[in-house]
Design a protein around this motif. Structure first.
Motif, PDB file in Angstrom:
ATOM      1  N   VAL A  35      53.710  73.045  17.582  1.00 20.20           N
ATOM      2  CA  VAL A  35      53.315  72.464  16.298  1.00 20.20           C
ATOM      3  C   VAL A  35      51.883  71.946  16.329  1.00 20.20           C
ATOM      4  O   VAL A  35      51.446  71.303  15.365  1.00 20.20           O
ATOM      5  CB  VAL A  35      54.282  71.325  15.900  1.00 20.20           C
ATOM      6  CG1 VAL A  35      55.678  71.851  15.674  1.00 20.20           C
ATOM      7  CG2 VAL A  35      54.266  70.214  16.937  1.00 20.20           C
ATOM      8  N   GLN A 103      55.975  80.323  14.796  1.00 16.79           N
ATOM      9  CA  GLN A 103      56.990  79.743  13.927  1.00 16.79           C
ATOM     10  C   GLN A 103      58.227  79.383  14.744  1.00 16.79           C
ATOM     11  O   GLN A 103      58.618  80.098  15.668  1.00 16.79           O
ATOM     12  CB  GLN A 103      57.361  80.736  12.817  1.00 16.79           C
ATOM     13  CG  GLN A 103      56.302  80.900  11.751  1.00 16.79           C
ATOM     14  CD  GLN A 103      56.815  81.687  10.567  1.00 16.79           C
ATOM     15  OE1 GLN A 103      57.882  82.282  10.617  1.00 16.79           O
ATOM     16  NE2 GLN A 103      56.040  81.695   9.485  1.00 16.79           N
ATOM     17  N   ASP A 108      61.185  80.837   6.378  1.00 15.09           N
ATOM     18  CA  ASP A 108      60.102  79.883   6.147  1.00 15.09           C
ATOM     19  C   ASP A 108      60.596  78.473   5.818  1.00 15.09           C
ATOM     20  O   ASP A 108      60.069  77.498   6.389  1.00 15.09           O
ATOM     21  CB  ASP A 108      59.196  80.397   5.018  1.00 15.09           C
ATOM     22  CG  ASP A 108      58.391  81.610   5.454  1.00 15.09           C
ATOM     23  OD1 ASP A 108      58.239  81.787   6.679  1.00 15.09           O
ATOM     24  OD2 ASP A 108      57.925  82.361   4.578  1.00 15.09           O
ATOM     25  N   PRO A 109      61.592  78.276   4.913  1.00 15.70           N
ATOM     26  CA  PRO A 109      62.060  76.890   4.663  1.00 15.70           C
ATOM     27  C   PRO A 109      62.571  76.216   5.923  1.00 15.70           C
ATOM     28  O   PRO A 109      62.330  75.019   6.140  1.00 15.70           O
ATOM     29  CB  PRO A 109      63.157  77.079   3.614  1.00 15.70           C
ATOM     30  CG  PRO A 109      62.777  78.338   2.909  1.00 15.70           C
ATOM     31  CD  PRO A 109      62.192  79.231   3.971  1.00 15.70           C
ATOM     32  N   ASN A 111      61.590  76.907   8.985  1.00 13.27           N
ATOM     33  CA  ASN A 111      60.431  76.620   9.828  1.00 13.27           C
ATOM     34  C   ASN A 111      59.698  75.384   9.337  1.00 13.27           C
ATOM     35  O   ASN A 111      59.260  74.547  10.142  1.00 13.27           O
ATOM     36  CB  ASN A 111      59.503  77.835   9.827  1.00 13.27           C
ATOM     37  CG  ASN A 111      58.281  77.609  10.697  1.00 13.27           C
ATOM     38  OD1 ASN A 111      58.388  77.459  11.909  1.00 13.27           O
ATOM     39  ND2 ASN A 111      57.108  77.565  10.072  1.00 13.27           N
ATOM     40  N   TRP A 112      59.557  75.255   7.999  1.00 10.52           N
ATOM     41  CA  TRP A 112      58.885  74.075   7.454  1.00 10.52           C
ATOM     42  C   TRP A 112      59.664  72.790   7.786  1.00 10.52           C
ATOM     43  O   TRP A 112      59.074  71.771   8.127  1.00 10.52           O
ATOM     44  CB  TRP A 112      58.752  74.223   5.942  1.00 10.52           C
ATOM     45  CG  TRP A 112      57.888  75.395   5.543  1.00 10.52           C
ATOM     46  CD1 TRP A 112      56.951  76.025   6.302  1.00 10.52           C
ATOM     47  CD2 TRP A 112      57.936  76.070   4.283  1.00 10.52           C
ATOM     48  NE1 TRP A 112      56.384  77.062   5.622  1.00 10.52           N
ATOM     49  CE2 TRP A 112      56.957  77.121   4.352  1.00 10.52           C
ATOM     50  CE3 TRP A 112      58.667  75.931   3.109  1.00 10.52           C
ATOM     51  CZ2 TRP A 112      56.726  78.000   3.302  1.00 10.52           C
ATOM     52  CZ3 TRP A 112      58.409  76.791   2.051  1.00 10.52           C
ATOM     53  CH2 TRP A 112      57.460  77.818   2.144  1.00 10.52           C
ATOM     54  N   ALA A 113      60.992  72.859   7.672  1.00 11.17           N
ATOM     55  CA  ALA A 113      61.807  71.677   7.963  1.00 11.17           C
ATOM     56  C   ALA A 113      61.701  71.276   9.429  1.00 11.17           C
ATOM     57  O   ALA A 113      61.602  70.088   9.769  1.00 11.17           O
ATOM     58  CB  ALA A 113      63.269  71.950   7.591  1.00 11.17           C
ATOM     59  N   VAL A 115      59.150  71.940  11.503  1.00 10.80           N
ATOM     60  CA  VAL A 115      57.810  71.413  11.753  1.00 10.80           C
ATOM     61  C   VAL A 115      57.695  69.983  11.216  1.00 10.80           C
ATOM     62  O   VAL A 115      57.101  69.101  11.864  1.00 10.80           O
ATOM     63  CB  VAL A 115      56.750  72.336  11.115  1.00 10.80           C
ATOM     64  CG1 VAL A 115      55.365  71.692  11.186  1.00 10.80           C
ATOM     65  CG2 VAL A 115      56.736  73.685  11.805  1.00 10.80           C
ATOM     66  N   LEU A 116      58.293  69.736  10.018  1.00 13.34           N
ATOM     67  CA  LEU A 116      58.275  68.372   9.470  1.00 13.34           C
ATOM     68  C   LEU A 116      59.028  67.411  10.382  1.00 13.34           C
ATOM     69  O   LEU A 116      58.575  66.278  10.611  1.00 13.34           O
ATOM     70  CB  LEU A 116      58.903  68.386   8.071  1.00 13.34           C
ATOM     71  CG  LEU A 116      59.024  67.020   7.387  1.00 13.34           C
ATOM     72  CD1 LEU A 116      57.635  66.408   7.176  1.00 13.34           C
ATOM     73  CD2 LEU A 116      59.781  67.146   6.068  1.00 13.34           C
TER      74      LEU A 116
END
Length: 284
Positions: A35, A103, A108-109, A111-113, A115-116
């Protein structure tokens, strides 16, 4: 359990926790590099997550009430976050090398979660760690002796009230008005009482004169004279033998007192003795 066994148990627990932290440290370091963390940040990243878990555990054992519930929620949240990061590290083999950024999930959702989650854990560690340390430092344990100390003034107050009531009781009794009676009661000289030495010694007030017995409370049976009693006893024991002529039997037959029963017995025996002596003298 003795002290040696406790020491060995704590040492074994520290060893197990240390090895578990080493395994988790490897996964979290690789995720931190993915990250965007540099080498130093990635090296310290596991201490941010697992270190706060240890701090929350200590706070749970120290705090009480709502503060303890808060520490439990922090412990549960960071435990779940560490589990998710270790799970993602196991699913993605490319993370094991700890190289270039990539990733964490193909979707993608997701992966975003992830990373957050990975990037918010250090910020949450600062916030929740500071709050837990402040709660532990300001925590004041409840002492069991507080209840005993609060009860002590109540006990002392009750004892003092009992002592005052014991001293006032004779004076209150002395002020009560006496009941007037037809027959004047003999004067009673006051007796000096000994000083009160103990609260448990309670003085009793002397009994007051109640006066003459009312006419309605008296028995309706008339008082018999000695001659009437002797006549009733003579009639009741006419057929009795000398052995049956006892004071108790006469008392029950004529319903009189024990003294009258003995007097009547002696009189009846004297009469029978004189009657038996009379025919003997006439025959002579």
């Amino acid at each position: 359990m003795n002290r040696t066994a406790k020491t060995l148990l704590v040492a074994a627990l520290v060893g197990v926790v240390g090895m578990a932290f080493r395994v988790s440290w490897n996964a979290q370091r690789d995720v931190a590099r993915t990250v965007g963390a540099d080498g130093t940040a990635a090296l310290l990243y596991p201490f941010v997550v697992d270190g706060l878990m240890a701090l929350a555990l200590v706070a749970t054992l120290t705090l009480t009430g709502k503060d303890k519930d808060f520490a439990l929620r922090v412990l549960a949240g960071y435990t779940a976050a560490s589990l998710v990061l270790n799970y993602v590290h196991g699913l993605v083999p490319e993370l094991h090398g700890g190289g270039e950024r990539m990733q964490l999930a193909d979707w993608d959702p997701a992966n975003w979660a992830l990373v957050l989650l990975a990037t918010s854990l250090p910020v949450g560690s600062i916030f929740f760690g500071s709050d837990l340390v402040a709660k532990v430092l300001h925590h004041r344990p409840t002492l069991v002796t507080d209840q005993d100390e609060s009860d002590q003034p109540t006990i002392n107050r009750l004892r003092s009230d009992l002592h005052e009531s014991t001293l006032v009781a004779p004076a209150v009794v002395a002020e009560l008005p006496a009941v007037e009676s037809a027959d004047p009661a003999p004067a009673i000289e006051p007796v000096e009482s000994a000083p009160v030495k103990s609260v448990a010694a309670v003085e009793r007030a002397p009994r007051r004169a109640t006066g003459r017995v009312p006419e309605s409370a008296r028995t309706s049976r008339p008082v018999r004279t000695p001659d009437e009693l002797l006549a009733e006893a003579r009639e009741a024991t006419a057929e009795w033998s000398d052995a049956e002529l006892t004071a108790e039997a006469i008392r029950k037959a004529v319903r009189t007192s024990s003294a009258n029963g003995r007097t009547l017995r002696d009189a009846l025996k004297a009469e029978r003795a004189s009657e038996s002596d009379g025919p003997d003298e006439a025959a002579a």
